[in-house]
Design an enzyme around this catalytic site. Structure first.
Site, PDB file in Angstrom:
ATOM      1  CG  HIS A 175      46.101 -53.179  -7.385  1.00  0.00           C
ATOM      2  ND1 HIS A 175      45.308 -53.705  -6.387  1.00  0.00           N
ATOM      3  CD2 HIS A 175      46.537 -51.982  -6.905  1.00  0.00           C
ATOM      4  CE1 HIS A 175      45.262 -52.867  -5.362  1.00  0.00           C
ATOM      5  NE2 HIS A 175      46.008 -51.807  -5.656  1.00  0.00           N
ATOM      6  CD  GLU A 176      49.144 -49.515  -7.711  1.00  0.00           C
ATOM      7  OE1 GLU A 176      48.738 -48.339  -7.743  1.00  0.00           O
ATOM      8  OE2 GLU A 176      49.171 -50.174  -6.665  1.00  0.00           O
ATOM      9  CG  HIS A 179      44.237 -47.547  -7.496  1.00  0.00           C
ATOM     10  ND1 HIS A 179      43.267 -47.562  -6.516  1.00  0.00           N
ATOM     11  CD2 HIS A 179      45.238 -48.356  -7.040  1.00  0.00           C
ATOM     12  CE1 HIS A 179      43.651 -48.346  -5.514  1.00  0.00           C
ATOM     13  NE2 HIS A 179      44.838 -48.839  -5.809  1.00  0.00           N
ATOM     14  CE1 TYR A 190      43.466 -46.050  -1.940  1.00  0.00           C
ATOM     15  CE2 TYR A 190      45.039 -44.916  -0.536  1.00  0.00           C
ATOM     16  CZ  TYR A 190      44.681 -46.016  -1.281  1.00  0.00           C
ATOM     17  OH  TYR A 190      45.531 -47.100  -1.359  1.00  0.00           O
ATOM     18  CD  GLU A 199      44.450 -50.135  -2.346  1.00  0.00           C
ATOM     19  OE1 GLU A 199      44.834 -51.245  -2.775  1.00  0.00           O
ATOM     20  OE2 GLU A 199      44.984 -49.068  -2.705  1.00  0.00           O
ATOM     21  CG  ASP A 272      46.693 -48.521   4.557  1.00  0.00           C
ATOM     22  OD1 ASP A 272      46.990 -47.683   3.695  1.00  0.00           O
ATOM     23  OD2 ASP A 272      46.279 -49.668   4.285  1.00  0.00           O
ATOM     24  CG  HIS A 277      46.573 -51.124   1.213  1.00  0.00           C
ATOM     25  ND1 HIS A 277      46.811 -49.783   1.445  1.00  0.00           N
ATOM     26  CD2 HIS A 277      46.860 -51.345  -0.102  1.00  0.00           C
ATOM     27  CE1 HIS A 277      47.254 -49.214   0.338  1.00  0.00           C
ATOM     28  NE2 HIS A 277      47.282 -50.132  -0.614  1.00  0.00           N
TER      29      HIS A 277
END
Length: 357
Positions: A175-176, A179, A190, A199, A272, A277
């Site tokens: 996932h990270e 990005h 974002y 996301e 957020d 998210h």
């Protein structure tokens, strides 16, 4: 380090969303609340540091075909519970596993991500040009998060009461790092729906990396993001569910999973970055519906359509859900014609209430 192209926004993306940590920070359990507050403060410091970093920005050339001997270039560092990055090098590419399981998992997760992108989509690392993959483990004390800061991966060990070691789920690593792929391609803003797409793309490819590693079909996969990350006493199974958004956890401390599965339940919020998210549950669910409709291994046809859309050059930085949906339908037609794949894409978006035209 030339990690950004002209106009790229500073990137700092965490796996645990701030709204969830905010909830824990308000807990009557003062120890848990304190650790959540310290994690939020650390995230804010790193986010500010990223924004203020004086990075050299150069254009990133379009990715070329990877070399025949393409291999990852991995380095894992140990922060030794400090916050100075990258820390002390503890394992480099080709080194044998050591005694630290966290180091070994980080190394393996970097490799699993590299392999999916190379073997399935012919992408040579995150930037398409063999970018070295760097990670730092044992970051800070009781740090309840993992993040991509635009240059490298960073993993906390968790506090053992709410979260466990952040290298445990390979999809968190995938996932990270995804990005980073988004950073080097569509560079989605974002915030708002573009941020939720940012996301969601990380959840999609994080899940595909997990499925690829386990050699699972779409029907065999659990479609959970971060399964195994929650401590045993937490009432939940993961951070998010692509199969059933809104059902990943329901806990006295964490609260209830707020993700919607369709546009009828879209969440308007200023938290957020506009719920990046939270509302990511909608495109997440669309991808799950597509993948299970097509069957087989989801990284093949369904994943290919999403990858084509992300890297095709037509996805605007401020794209909304409808923009992305329209482009996925176009990508399906381009690659597969007007047959089953394209019809499945149209059906999936219709089911979550996002128009494709």
């Amino acid at each position: 380090m030339t990690t950004d192209a002209p106009g790229f926004e500073p990137v700092f993306c965490t796996i645990v969303p701030p709204h969830l940590l905010d909830r824990v920070a308000r807990s009557s359990d003062t120890a848990k609340a304190d650790r959540a507050r310290r994690t939020l403060e650390r995230d804010a410091t790193e986010r500010h540091r990223r924004r203020e970093a004086a990075l050299v920005r150069t254009a990133v050339a379009p990715p070329a075909a990877p070399p025949a001997d393409a291999k990852p270039r991995r380095t894992v560092h140990d922060a030794a519970h400090g916050t100075t990055l990258p820390g002390t090098k503890v394992r480099g590419e080709g080194d044998e596993p050591g005694a630290d399981a966290t180091v070994n998992r980080a190394y393996a997760g970097l490799g699993a991500t590299f392999e999916l992108y190379l073997n399935t989509y012919a992408r040579y690392s995150i930037d398409g040009h063999g970018l070295p993959l760097d990670a730092t483990v044992h970051y800070d004390r009781d740090y309840n998060n993992a993040f991509w800061n635009g240059e490298q991966m960073v993993f906390g060990d968790g506090d053992g009461e709410i979260f466990l070691d952040f290298t445990l789920p390979v999809d968190v690593i995938g996932h990270e790092l995804t990005h980073g792929v988004t950073q080097y391609t569509a560079n989605l803003t974002y915030a708002g729906q573009a941020g939720a797409l940012n996301e969601s793309l990380s959840d999609v490819f994080g899940s595909l990396i997990k499925q690829y590693t386990l050699n699972q079909t779409a029907t065999e996969a659990d479609w959970l993001i971060g399964a195994g990350l929650l401590a045993p006493d937490v009432q939940g199974v993961a951070l998010r569910s692509m199969k059933a958004p809104g059902t990943a956890y329901d806990d006295d401390v964490l609260g209830k999973d707020p993700q919607p599965a369709d546009m009828d339940h879209y969440v308007d919020t200023e938290e957020d970055n506009g719920g990046v998210h939270i509302n990511s549950g909608i495109p997440n669910h669309a991808f799950y519906l597509l993948a299970t409709e097509l069957g087989g291994q989801a990284w093949e046809r369904a994943g290919q359509i999403w990858f084509d859309t992300l890297t095709g050059g037509d996805l605007a930085t401020d794209a909304g859900f409808a923009d992305f949906a329209r482009l996925t339908a176009a990508a399906a037609r381009t690659r597969y014609g007007a047959g089953d794949e394209t019809q499945a894409v149209l059906k999936a978006w219709e089911q979550v209430g996002v128009p494709t035209s």
